[in-house]
Scaffold this active site. Structure first.
Site, mmCIF file in Angstrom:
data_model
loop_
_atom_site.group_PDB
_atom_site.id
_atom_site.type_symbol
_atom_site.label_atom_id
_atom_site.label_comp_id
_atom_site.label_asym_id
_atom_site.label_seq_id
_atom_site.Cartn_x
_atom_site.Cartn_y
_atom_site.Cartn_z
ATOM 1 N N ALA A 1 1.019 -1.102 0.111
ATOM 2 C CA ALA A 1 -0.001 -0.147 0.170
ATOM 3 C C ALA A 1 0.835 1.053 0.090
ATOM 4 C CB ALA A 1 -0.921 -0.144 1.309
ATOM 5 N N GLY B 1 0.263 -5.162 0.514
ATOM 6 C CA GLY B 1 -0.705 -5.061 -0.643
ATOM 7 C C GLY B 1 -0.212 -5.662 -1.818
ATOM 8 N N GLU C 1 -0.419 -9.222 -1.540
ATOM 9 C CA GLU C 1 -1.738 -9.638 -1.701
ATOM 10 C C GLU C 1 -2.339 -9.553 -3.062
ATOM 11 O OE1 GLU C 1 -2.952 -6.369 1.208
ATOM 12 O OE2 GLU C 1 -3.624 -8.080 2.680
ATOM 13 N N GLU D 1 3.157 -5.945 7.252
ATOM 14 C CA GLU D 1 2.333 -4.941 7.891
ATOM 15 C C GLU D 1 2.396 -4.788 9.193
ATOM 16 O OE1 GLU D 1 1.719 -7.038 5.718
ATOM 17 O OE2 GLU D 1 0.172 -6.130 3.941
HETATM 18 C C1 3H9 Z 1 0.077 -2.615 3.299
HETATM 19 O O1 3H9 Z 1 0.437 -2.870 2.278
HETATM 20 C C2 3H9 Z 1 -1.340 -2.687 3.857
HETATM 21 C C3 3H9 Z 1 -2.154 -3.721 3.073
HETATM 22 O O2 3H9 Z 1 -2.116 -4.975 3.364
HETATM 23 C C4 3H9 Z 1 -3.719 -3.244 3.188
HETATM 24 C C5 3H9 Z 1 -4.022 -1.888 2.439
HETATM 25 C C6 3H9 Z 1 -5.522 -1.969 2.530
HETATM 26 N N1 3H9 Z 1 4.839 3.549 -0.237
HETATM 27 O O3 3H9 Z 1 13.602 1.796 1.652
HETATM 28 P P1 3H9 Z 1 14.157 2.438 0.350
HETATM 29 C C7 3H9 Z 1 9.617 4.566 -0.769
HETATM 30 S S1 3H9 Z 1 1.291 -1.794 4.328
HETATM 31 C C8 3H9 Z 1 5.308 4.525 -0.408
HETATM 32 O O4 3H9 Z 1 15.174 3.419 0.314
HETATM 33 P P2 3H9 Z 1 15.095 -0.283 -0.602
HETATM 34 C C9 3H9 Z 1 10.600 4.889 0.243
HETATM 35 O O5 3H9 Z 1 10.008 5.866 1.295
HETATM 36 C C10 3H9 Z 1 2.671 -1.664 3.224
HETATM 37 N N2 3H9 Z 1 6.472 4.655 -0.542
HETATM 38 O O6 3H9 Z 1 14.526 1.314 -0.769
HETATM 39 C C11 3H9 Z 1 11.939 5.601 -0.483
HETATM 40 O O7 3H9 Z 1 11.437 6.817 -1.026
HETATM 41 P P3 3H9 Z 1 12.349 8.097 -1.010
HETATM 42 C C12 3H9 Z 1 3.491 -2.588 3.148
HETATM 43 C C13 3H9 Z 1 7.398 3.800 -0.148
HETATM 44 O O8 3H9 Z 1 15.200 -0.620 -1.943
HETATM 45 C C14 3H9 Z 1 11.910 4.715 -1.809
HETATM 46 O O9 3H9 Z 1 10.541 4.046 -1.686
HETATM 47 N N3 3H9 Z 1 4.745 -2.449 2.450
HETATM 48 C C15 3H9 Z 1 6.964 2.471 0.064
HETATM 49 O O10 3H9 Z 1 16.013 -0.176 0.317
HETATM 50 C C16 3H9 Z 1 12.744 3.757 -1.710
HETATM 51 O O11 3H9 Z 1 12.630 3.064 -0.384
HETATM 52 C C17 3H9 Z 1 5.874 -1.774 3.202
HETATM 53 O O12 3H9 Z 1 5.870 -1.785 4.541
HETATM 54 C C18 3H9 Z 1 5.577 2.188 0.278
HETATM 55 N N4 3H9 Z 1 5.019 1.174 0.588
HETATM 56 O O13 3H9 Z 1 13.805 -0.906 0.025
HETATM 57 C C19 3H9 Z 1 7.302 -1.808 2.409
HETATM 58 N N5 3H9 Z 1 8.023 1.627 0.276
HETATM 59 O O14 3H9 Z 1 13.396 7.547 -2.174
HETATM 60 C C20 3H9 Z 1 8.007 -0.879 3.150
HETATM 61 C C21 3H9 Z 1 8.908 2.332 -0.005
HETATM 62 O O15 3H9 Z 1 11.523 9.195 -1.346
HETATM 63 N N6 3H9 Z 1 9.086 -0.705 2.237
HETATM 64 N N7 3H9 Z 1 8.743 3.455 -0.310
HETATM 65 O O16 3H9 Z 1 12.847 8.345 0.188
HETATM 66 C C22 3H9 Z 1 10.354 -1.346 2.291
HETATM 67 O O17 3H9 Z 1 10.482 -2.505 2.864
HETATM 68 C C23 3H9 Z 1 11.604 -0.912 1.553
HETATM 69 O O18 3H9 Z 1 11.306 0.510 1.174
HETATM 70 C C24 3H9 Z 1 11.668 -1.559 0.311
HETATM 71 C C25 3H9 Z 1 12.611 -0.998 -0.782
HETATM 72 C C26 3H9 Z 1 11.959 -3.249 0.287
HETATM 73 C C27 3H9 Z 1 10.432 -1.793 -0.600
#
Ligand code: 3H9
Length: 683
Positions: free
Chosen positions: A67, A106, A109, A129
């Protein structure tokens, strides 16, 4: 499709395969445009007579990573994710998810709602999450337990871990795993389905959950590991309650619980922590980092060898310097021992460890540092020792080498002023054990150049550390606050709180360890000796007197089997009446009347000491943002992540409440101990 949806999600036709591409940088998060685009694309291709199979794929670095965290806190907008995934699953034509990078939350999902999943072999999936104080909110709990089985699904949902698709091969997650050419192979897979006439969707939502899983046996472990976090326990509850329900009833209950958690303070704290870490890595300066390949490390003690291990693990080459051959052997041995430990614990293969150690050299000759891009000293905490050392480095190091100190407290401006290139001097303050602890404070001294700061921060990233930029002051941000916190704890001991009471109150609140158990572990004499080098604060009669009393009684901590606790044969801490007696006598001699202190007061005073010092740091410009302080406390001092950090706690209370509480403490204990702190920085 409207315009925004059109750019976030596009459709192409490859013969009878309909390709749906999500392109929403940086991580293809499920923004409203992506959600709407996916629904539009599925509906369009389902209605398209020529399309027989649909593929959902992504551009960029990863399949959908969840998400869109940027939308959290804003009112939800349609289409909602549960409806999107249900629409994908309901599609009358087979839908294939083509996975690479990290398919998270998501994003996973969406993949679970597809009828087939194919992946590149490096792909990972996860339901993280819980790390944001949430549970999956779009069928993740339901479809994961149907497809992967309750054991695997529970593990993923309650831990938030990312798992490689190859590790899940036997669970039926994927229908094919490719070594390369994901797009080409995905289309070939789709064409094969068409050729074989396999055109009936396989819906995970229509599967049953295996019935022979012992849910109750799994519960205790999950509650224990949650350590005060609500989300993993709620996730368990949801999965256990819904295991025999239909997918629609199960998803309804999952959604209800998801929405409750979304409003919780824990979730707000964890989302704050995620954003704070991202913000801390950003610099307002515009300088290109220098390349760092070879790193010199001076001092092979615990700190130096930990730092060397961290660099070697991240593929840097390391030159270790010690004063004598014997000390050098000891340092090299400690580093090799760290790698051997990693192999023994299954953290890395023998080959990987050997490759790291092959990049290690050692010498007692400073000339061997001549070609290092970065040199970090981790020698004895004494300003004169460090100044002499930096003069030597000034002589031998190449002109653009960065000269870093790992000092925890000393004045880096004073060190830099003694050499010919103060702009090259920076603090790189690692936390012990440096190969394990995530935090690094990058300390910008008065003359440090922007390029040197950018390089140090970039090196931190390569080391996979959480780096925070701070300015020069005694103890920088973390240890300055830790001193204030420790001072308050020590004062409460003299006022009558017991050792056990304090540690129980703080761990009960969520700190990883009690502050007095920490002192016993690190050695009470270490801090005592460091403080003794400074003038005694005359205005503060109780200043670390409890620690001094322990040192005077020979109770130095675990290493002498006695400190604030006594340690038996089994190494377990026991309360010792002698400690209470010593503290009572000390309080009496200082004219402090002892009284009963409850857990609430202990936590409040400890927390407000942190808040007060944090605000002072912000006011003095030592940190760039209040949230940087939270990052420091989350990664360096065992502050509970689900409480967001001391400054997040302050913001939850609000500036008026914080100002009132600080004023009360000032009235009670005096302006010298609780100086006026401006709450303006809280915004
Ligand atoms: C969910 O999904 C709920 C659902 O079940 C239900 C809904 C109804 N959104 O970490 P990085 C940005 S809860 C927006 O440096 P990496 C981050 O801010 C969500 N932006 O890179 C950064 O921006 P900036 C479940 C996001 O390669 C850029 O991406 N998902 C999101 O080291 C790069 O990030 C998570 O919790 C996001 N969801 O790692 C995933 N994620 O360049 C959380 C990242 O402007 N994210 N950004 O600073 C991560 O674990 C890591 O960011 C990821 C990439 C592994 C994806």
């Amino acid at each position: 499709m409207n315009n925004e949806n059109q750019t976030a999600v596009t459709i192409e036709h490859r013969n009878h395969v309909g390709l749906v591409t999500v392109n929403y940088a940086p991580v293809n998060a499920l923004s409203q445009a992506v959600r709407a685009g996916l629904v539009d694309a599925i509906e369009q291709l389902e209605a398209d007579f020529n399309t027989k199979v649909i593929v959902i794929r992504c551009e960029g670095r990863t399949f959908i990573a969840g998400a869109d965290i940027k939308e959290f806190g804003k009112p939800p907008t349609a289409p909602f994710l549960p409806d999107v995934v249900n629409r994908i699953e309901a599609c009358e034509k087979p839908v294939i998810a083509s996975l690479f990078g990290t398919s998270l939350g998501g994003g996973f999902e969406v993949a679970l709602a597809c009828h087939y999943r194919v992946a590149i072999n490096s792909a990972k999936v996860g339901l993280p999450e819980v790390n944001l104080g949430l549970i999956p909110g779009a069928g993740g709990t339901q479809r994961s337990m149907r497809l992967l089985g309750p054991k695997q699904a529970l593990d993923m949902v309650t831990s938030g871990k990312h798992v490689g698709v190859t590790a899940l091969k036997d669970s039926g997650l994927t229908d094919a795993i490719f070594e390369k050419d994901l797009d080409k192979n995905t289309i070939a897979f789709a064409e094969q389905l068409i050729a074989e006439g396999k055109l009936t969707p396989r819906r995970v939502g229509e599967m049953n959950v295996l019935g022979d899983f012992d849910w109750q046996a799994a519960k205790a472990g999950i509650v224990k590991k949650a350590r005060g976090k609500d989300a993993p326990v709620v996730a368990f509850d949801v999965m256990e309650k819904t295991q025999a329900m239909s997918i629609s009833d199960g998803m309804a209950y999952e959604r209800e619980q998801f929405l409750i958690l979304r409003k919780s303070e824990q979730s707000a704290a964890l989302i704050h922590a995620f954003g704070a870490e991202k913000a801390a890595s950003k610099l307002s300066i515009d300088a290109k980092p220098l390349d760092v390949v070879k790193v010199g490390i001076i001092g092979g003690g615990n700190m130096g060898s930990g730092i060397a291990t961290a660099f070697l693990s991240s593929k840097f080459s390391v030159q270790l310097i010690e004063q004598t051959e014997e000390a050098l052997e000891g340092g090299l041995g400690r580093i090799k021992g760290n790698f051997a430990g990693n192999v023994k614990r299954g953290r890395m293969s023998q080959q990987a460890a050997d490759d790291c150690v092959a990049q290690l050299n050692g010498s007692i000759d400073y000339q061997t540092l001549a070609d290092c891009d970065l040199v970090i000293e981790a020698v004895f905490e004494d300003i004169d020792v460090k100044k002499t050392l930096f003069a030597k480095l000034d002589d031998v190091c190449k002109a653009d080498a960065i000269l870093a100190t790992n000092t925890s407290y000393l004045d880096i401006d004073e060190i830099a002023a003694t050499i010919s290139r103060p702009q090259q001097v920076v603090g790189m303050h690692f936390f012990s054990p440096a190969n394990i602890m995530k935090l690094m404070e990058v300390v910008k001294a008065d003359k440090t150049s922007d390029q040197v700061v950018a390089t140090a921060m970039n090196v931190g990233k390569k080391l996979k550390k959480v780096s925070v930029l701070v300015g020069v002051c005694f103890g920088f941000a973390g240890n300055r606050m830790y001193t204030r916190y420790g001072r308050e704890i020590q004062q409460m001991l003299l006022e009558g709180a017991t050792v056990e009471q304090i540690d129980k109150a703080m761990t009960g609140w969520g700190m990883a360890m009690g502050p007095l158990a920490v002192q016993d572990l690190s050695g009470i004499d270490i801090g005592h000796n460091a403080r003794s080098a400074q003038p005694f604060p005359e205005h503060d009669q109780g200043y670390f007197r409890a620690a001094a009393t322990m040192v005077e009684a020979g109770r130095l901590g675990r290493k002498t089997q006695a400190g604030f606790y006594t340690y038996g044969e089994d190494g377990k801490p026991q309360n010792d009446p002698q400690v209470e007696e010593l503290l009572r006598a000390k309080a009496k001699s200082l004219g402090i009347t002892q009284r009963k202190i409850d857990a609430e007061e202990i936590v409040d005073r400890a927390l407000f000491a942190l808040i007060s010092e944090g605000l002072a740091l912000m006011e003095a410009g030592i940190v760039q943002r209040l949230s940087d302080i939270d990052v420091i406390w989350l990664h360096g001092y065992g502050f509970p992540r689900h409480k967001g950090g001391p400054m997040f706690q302050a913001q939850q209370l609000g500036d008026v409440n914080v100002a009132n509480s600080l004023a009360d403490l000032q009235n009670q204990f005096g302006e010298d101990i609780w100086p006026i702190t401006d709450t303006d920085a809280m915004g």
